[in-house]
Design an enzyme around this catalytic site. Structure first.
Site, PDB file in Angstrom:
ATOM      1  N   ARG A   8       0.839  -1.191   0.000  1.00  0.00           N
ATOM      2  CA  ARG A   8       0.000   0.000   0.000  1.00  0.00           C
ATOM      3  C   ARG A   8       0.881   1.251   0.000  1.00  0.00           C
ATOM      4  NH1 ARG A   8      -2.112  -3.552   3.901  1.00  0.00           N
ATOM      5  NH2 ARG A   8      -4.245  -4.287   3.475  1.00  0.00           N
ATOM      6  N   LYS A  41      -1.969  -2.540   8.006  1.00  0.00           N
ATOM      7  CA  LYS A  41      -3.052  -1.978   8.800  1.00  0.00           C
ATOM      8  C   LYS A  41      -3.047  -2.586  10.194  1.00  0.00           C
ATOM      9  CE  LYS A  41      -6.184  -0.869   4.981  1.00  0.00           C
ATOM     10  NZ  LYS A  41      -7.541  -1.084   4.414  1.00  0.00           N
ATOM     11  N   HIS A  82      -2.790   2.615  -5.552  1.00  0.00           N
ATOM     12  CA  HIS A  82      -3.521   1.378  -5.296  1.00  0.00           C
ATOM     13  C   HIS A  82      -3.790   0.610  -6.588  1.00  0.00           C
ATOM     14  CE1 HIS A  82      -5.072  -0.485  -1.667  1.00  0.00           C
ATOM     15  NE2 HIS A  82      -6.063  -0.988  -2.369  1.00  0.00           N
ATOM     16  N   ARG A 116      -1.197  -1.899  -6.834  1.00  0.00           N
ATOM     17  CA  ARG A 116      -1.447  -3.010  -5.907  1.00  0.00           C
ATOM     18  C   ARG A 116      -2.481  -3.966  -6.502  1.00  0.00           C
ATOM     19  NH1 ARG A 116      -1.376  -4.616  -0.420  1.00  0.00           N
ATOM     20  NH2 ARG A 116      -3.419  -5.090   0.487  1.00  0.00           N
ATOM     21  N   HIS A 148      -3.962  -9.210   3.411  1.00  0.00           N
ATOM     22  CA  HIS A 148      -5.400  -9.168   3.629  1.00  0.00           C
ATOM     23  C   HIS A 148      -5.761 -10.009   4.848  1.00  0.00           C
ATOM     24  CE1 HIS A 148      -6.375  -8.121  -0.840  1.00  0.00           C
ATOM     25  NE2 HIS A 148      -6.140  -7.057  -0.109  1.00  0.00           N
ATOM     26  N   TYR A 194     -10.030 -10.368  -6.606  1.00  0.00           N
ATOM     27  CA  TYR A 194      -9.192 -10.496  -7.791  1.00  0.00           C
ATOM     28  C   TYR A 194      -9.686 -11.634  -8.689  1.00  0.00           C
ATOM     29  CZ  TYR A 194      -6.241  -7.254  -5.318  1.00  0.00           C
ATOM     30  OH  TYR A 194      -5.781  -6.150  -4.654  1.00  0.00           O
TER      31      TYR A 194
END
Length: 327
Positions: A162, A186, A272, A275, A298, A307
């Site tokens: 990210r 995150k 992004h 990404r 994730h 995806y």
């Protein structure tokens, strides 16, 4: 609920409860600065709406789901999109979930409010050929510091990280012997991401120039050093106490957009996008979905499965255009 019945002198004001919840997010859940800022904005807006329309509603126990729906209605009236309204509701739900867990309310009334139905917009992902053209051609016509900007693009696309993860990288996060980088995602969760040959080569080229630029800077009573991997061109802030000259996410966004557009990508490209391209291209080339989940950091596999939708959509498009029985 009416102004006459909403007051509860024994209970903390809504603003106090919002502030307390934000502290919980920051200290216990390690929420990012962006998350905290967004939640503060959404919850402050909701608390202000309640006080304005229903009196000094000091007790959240008096708030009903109809009041939340009324607030969402005002957001629509102000022209906010369904996505923005859904984001506000998510913040309110999270707050009420915490209020219920801490005994401030009996139930999460926000859970009774349906999330606005959102249109399913799949991000437009550049092809492998398009991405190679962009990353392989970071010249002086498209970049103020070509070596640095090429390294940025190589890491965003080659590692799938990210924008915020990229700018948070320090020199010590590169493990050359293991050919990986340490990424802080995150919630301050850490993961190791492989550093490919192209990204490693670009990084070495940039680091050589980075060392030279730091050494050639104007004299300073302090040594011109910084832990930040990516620094700004003018090294602004480096001579200040605690300054690192760290490149900002906004600057990275401008760099990516400028280079990508000059190499033929659409104007809506952003960090992004690279990404998304990383995940999609791995899947197209046969990578395991679970491995992609780990690489992208994730938390839920369902996020990575997006995806699959992207590649399925592309396959459907090819089928519709080429198969004689498709139409």
């Amino acid at each position: 609920m009416s102004p006459a019945t909403a007051r509860d002198p024994e209970a903390p004001a809504l603003s106090q409860l919002v502030a307390e919840y934000l502290r919980v997010l920051a200290n216990e859940r390690a929420a990012s600065v962006h998350t905290l800022r967004a939640y503060e904005r959404e919850l402050a807006g909701f608390a202000s709406f309640i006080v304005k329309n229903y009196g000094d509603a000091q007790s959240p126990a008096r708030i009903e789901h109809t009041h939340i729906r009324g607030y969402l209605g005002t957001l629509y009236d102000r022209g906010l999109s369904k996505t923005s309204t859904a984001r506000a509701l998510a913040a309110i739900r999270s707050w009420f979930k915490w209020l219920a867990r801490t005994g401030r309310v009996e139930q999460n009334v926000a859970s009774l409010v349906a999330t606005p139905r959102l249109p399913k917009h799949l991000p437009r992902v550049p092809s492998i050929e398009q991405m190679n053209r962009v990353v392989d051609n970071v010249g002086e016509d498209a970049a103020s510091w070509p070596a640095r900007d090429k390294a940025i693009l190589e890491l965003l696309y080659g590692c799938g990280i990210r924008n915020g993860e990229l700018t948070a990288l320090d020199l010590k996060d590169i493990y050359w012997a293991q050919e990986v980088i340490l990424v802080r995602g995150k919630g301050k969760k850490q993961r190791y991401v492989p550093l490919g040959d192209a990204a490693a080569q670009a990084l070495r080229g940039y680091l050589a120039e980075r060392t030279s630029r730091l050494a050639a800077g104007r004299p300073s009573p302090r040594r011109r050093t910084t832990p930040a991997l990516f620094i700004n061109l003018q090294m602004r802030g480096l001579d200040k106490s605690g300054g690192e000259a760290r490149l900002t996410t906004r600057s990275v966004g401008r760099i990516v957009k400028r280079v990508a557009m000059l190499r033929g990508l659409p104007s809506d490209v952003h960090p992004h996008t690279l990404r998304h391209a990383f995940g999609t291209h791995l899947l197209e080339e046969g990578a395991d979905l679970r491995a992609i989940q780990e690489l992208l950091g994730h938390e839920r596999l369902s996020t990575t499965q997006r995806y699959t939708q992207l590649t399925t959509a592309q396959l459907t498009q090819v089928y519709d255009k080429t198969h004689p029985r498709a139409k």
